[in-house]
Design a protein around this motif. Sequence first.
Motif: not given
Length: 411
Positions: A82-85, A126-139, A400-404
């Motif tokens: 997701q982040r790379e896309h 860690a706080r950074e883990t939570f931040q990344s969790f939320v950021e990925a969903g927003l992206l 799934d297409e992107l992962i493939a």
Amino acid sequence: MPDTLSFRASLIGFALVVLATFQIAAGPALAQSPFSAVRKVGDRVITEYDVAQRITFLEVLNAGAADIRAEAIGRLTEEAVQREHARRLGVRITPDELAEGMAEFASRAQLETDAFVAELEEAGIARETFQSFVEAGLLWRKIVGPELGPTVNVTATDIARARDVAAIRGTKLVLISEIFLPADPQFAEPVAQIIGLIENASSIEEFAAIAREYSLAGSRDSGGRLDWVPLEQLPGQIGGLIGSAVPGQIIGPVELSGAIAFFQLRAVDSTRNIPAAQVKLTYKRLLLPGGRSPETLASYADIRARVQHCNGLDPYAAGLPDGYITDHEALMQSIPQSDAVELARLDRFEMSANTVEGGNMVVLMLCARELEQDPRPTSLQIENSLFNARLGERAQLRLDELIADTMIVDY
């Protein structure tokens, strides 16, 4: 501040929705860490530390995965893709958007962001883990909204179907066969002989053969066999008899308006449960003069071929006396049994005409079968729910297409 156990419990509901809908995963905030690599996704590395953090996070959210390590790695893999896309598309999350997303997530646990993070840190996250969790969903939401949203269409028919009992909840399903015989006095002698055959039938195949030979119902060509019917759609007397029957058992005779009915239970699927007292039917009732005369049967065949919606039945009442076409809306339990038996096996906009009333063929068309709810969901709420569900499905297919298409290496 709530203790850890109550905090975890408060997260279960909304966290699983977020995970399922948007596949939010913790990010590679520590991709440059010195810890050993577990998987490389494109140019991004998932480390043992990332996996350990995600496992702990999933445990706090009580995600209940059978293989929690595999689940953690899978989520992290999705996030990396997701982040790379998002990077390729130039999609970014601003600090204000991230702060707002974190606050929204925390508010669902009835906590401020800092209090929420403190609880996570107490659990070892860690706080950074939570931040990344939320950021990925927003992206991902920023991507799938413009990219896939225009392809999702929810129609008024979709909303109406979503209100159907079968779409709202499950129920106990029964597979039955039927035989309808005329109740007219002039047919009493032959009908009595047919009843004897039915009552002595020793198998499902024998019942079907009798149905093909003698039944008046439209199902006669298929040996009286009906598709799965929710048990609570059947009227009380019939539902009770069938509900207590065993496969192969014959129920009847049941006196209906202008007909004598027999039913045979073929199979049961106890997968769902709906309170029968809350099932509301909306239907049309048209009386066609002439009973089962060839002319009336021909008229009914024409109606079935042409009418696709309840409003389409009205023109066929032209020239008939007042009251020969009526609209009904009532709880299933309060509908006359003769109508209820017919309506029970109909889907929306299907019709049936197996009974006679005062020398008139009774044509029934089901317009809606809904569950009375309090509060009743609005059409907009249903539309949004359907839209989000369909968007989530398409988003998952896209992911799934992107992962493939991504090079993935396990270490």
